[in-house]
Write a protein that holds these residues in place. Structure first.
Motif, short mmCIF file in Angstrom:
data_model
loop_
_atom_site.label_atom_id
_atom_site.label_comp_id
_atom_site.label_asym_id
_atom_site.label_seq_id
_atom_site.Cartn_x
_atom_site.Cartn_y
_atom_site.Cartn_z
N SER A 179 0.91 -1.36 -0.05
CA SER A 179 -0.06 -0.12 -0.05
C SER A 179 1.23 0.61 0.05
O SER A 179 1.83 1.07 0.42
CB SER A 179 -1.00 0.00 1.12
N LEU A 180 -0.04 2.52 0.19
CA LEU A 180 1.10 3.69 -0.38
C LEU A 180 1.57 3.66 1.15
O LEU A 180 2.53 4.47 1.48
CB LEU A 180 -0.17 4.72 -0.49
N ALA A 181 0.73 3.51 2.55
CA ALA A 181 1.22 3.42 3.36
C ALA A 181 2.81 2.90 3.75
O ALA A 181 3.78 3.16 4.91
CB ALA A 181 0.40 2.89 4.39
N VAL A 189 9.18 8.60 4.54
CA VAL A 189 8.01 9.95 4.34
C VAL A 189 6.93 9.02 5.02
O VAL A 189 6.53 7.95 5.02
CB VAL A 189 8.15 10.68 3.25
N THR A 190 6.51 10.70 5.82
CA THR A 190 4.86 10.53 5.98
C THR A 190 3.93 10.18 4.56
O THR A 190 4.21 10.28 3.56
CB THR A 190 3.83 11.23 7.10
N GLU A 191 2.78 9.05 5.16
CA GLU A 191 2.07 8.44 3.87
C GLU A 191 1.26 10.16 3.17
O GLU A 191 1.22 9.89 2.17
CB GLU A 191 0.98 7.70 4.48
N TRP A 198 3.42 12.29 -4.96
CA TRP A 198 3.24 11.48 -5.85
C TRP A 198 2.26 12.04 -7.21
O TRP A 198 2.84 12.64 -8.07
CB TRP A 198 2.18 10.55 -5.63
N GLN A 199 1.03 13.07 -6.15
CA GLN A 199 0.24 13.20 -6.71
C GLN A 199 0.58 15.06 -7.97
O GLN A 199 0.69 14.92 -9.13
CB GLN A 199 -1.08 14.38 -5.97
N ILE A 204 -1.88 11.84 -11.08
CA ILE A 204 -2.86 11.46 -10.77
C ILE A 204 -2.57 10.57 -9.53
O ILE A 204 -1.17 10.41 -9.26
CB ILE A 204 -3.34 9.98 -11.75
N SER A 205 -3.03 9.94 -8.70
CA SER A 205 -3.06 9.11 -7.60
C SER A 205 -1.93 8.17 -7.54
O SER A 205 -1.88 7.28 -8.91
CB SER A 205 -4.51 8.88 -6.74
N PHE A 206 -1.55 8.17 -6.50
CA PHE A 206 -1.15 6.55 -6.67
C PHE A 206 -1.28 5.65 -7.16
O PHE A 206 -1.24 4.23 -7.96
CB PHE A 206 0.03 6.29 -5.08
N ASN A 207 -3.53 5.05 -6.52
CA ASN A 207 -3.54 3.80 -6.71
C ASN A 207 -4.08 3.82 -8.57
O ASN A 207 -4.05 2.71 -9.12
CB ASN A 207 -5.00 4.04 -6.20
#
Length: 284
Positions: A179-181, A189-191, A198-199, A204-207
């Motif tokens: 997962s991103l977390a 780094v923090t999520e 990433w955005q 676009i998002s990681f997912n």
């Protein structure tokens, strides 16, 4: 990129020849083939029948999977490589016909009509349209390039070192389920920070990015003749139904209904198939 050196140009076309005013080539490229940086005075539409080509333009990387073409306008420096075997179609368009076409490198969603024209030319061994009907078909193809939905990049990449490491890992194993977390913990780094970074880098998002990667890989595997169940497993899905749902959501179609005519192994393709050579896909 290190890899195989493509063969010299076959007879009938000298490297650097101007399109007349359009010409076409369908070729097999072996995995590991690299195409050195080149600038050409004509445009190119690059389209994979199977496999995925990676193209770099001014430090930006573009992926060319099946169903999506890459438009390279005249005078654009580019280089390319293939990590896997691929069957590739290149359309060369003379500069005077490029006036109505995109002025920058674009990812294009290819229409069924455009793909049908290319398949017809390849099936009949047409590399340069000579007859009046074939010339009219070629002009239809130019119109279809102009009308095709355009994207800046279907699967964007980045030079950000932290993100590039994640991209490389996912590209090597699209079935990776971290997962991103979990990636945030691995990179220190923090999520929230990783999500924003990433955005900002990809738009676009990681997912969403990971889903596009899976679709790109799925298209390549399905076009190579892999079974849906096998593709689902390789992409990390526990069962085929979840993969089919993702595919239908991303494309509007089911992978079980994809036409099988293009599911050929490189080297087993139809007429006018030759091996790659110097230059970018298509040899121009």
């Amino acid at each position: 990129m290190a890899g195989q050196t493509p063969d010299p140009p076959p007879e009938g076309r000298i490297d650097g020849d101007e399109p007349r005013p359009l010409s076409f080539r369908t070729e097999v490229y072996r995995g590991g083939t690299a195409f050195p940086r080149k600038i050409q005075p004509w445009g190119e539409l690059l389209y994979a029948l199977s496999g995925v080509c990676e193209i770099e333009v001014e430090g930006r990387r573009f992926l060319s999977p099946p169903s999506y073409g890459i438009w390279i306008p005249p005078g654009t420096a580019h280089e390319a490589w293939s990590r896997e075997d691929m069957l590739y179609v290149t359309t060369y368009v003379s500069a005077e016909l490029c006036e109505s076409l995109p002025r920058s490198v674009r990812t294009l969603a290819l229409s069924p009509l455009l793909k049908a024209v290319l398949a017809d030319f390849a099936g009949r061994g047409i590399t340069v349209p000579q007859t009046a009907p074939d010339r009219r078909l070629a002009r239809v193809l130019v119109d279809q390039i102009a009308l095709a939905p355009q994207f800046d990049s279907y699967l964007p990449f980045t030079a950000d070192r932290l993100l590039a490491g994640i991209v490389d890992s996912l590209s090597a194993d699209p079935g990776n389920r971290l997962s991103l977390a979990e990636w945030a913990r691995r990179t220190g780094v923090t999520e929230r920070t990783l999500s924003r970074r990433w955005q900002s880098a990809f738009g676009i998002s990681f997912n969403e990015w990971r889903l596009r990667l899976k679709l790109v890989r799925a298209l390549s595997l399905l076009d190579a003749g892999e079974k849906v169940q096998s593709v689902a497993r390789s992409l990390g899905y526990g069962d085929a139904s979840a993969f089919i749902a993702m595919f239908r959501r991303m494309t509007g179609a089911s992978p079980t209904t994809l036409p099988q005519s293009a599911a050929r192994k490189p080297g087993e393709a139809g007429p006018q198939i030759t091996r790659g050579r110097a230059g970018c896909p298509g040899g121009g």
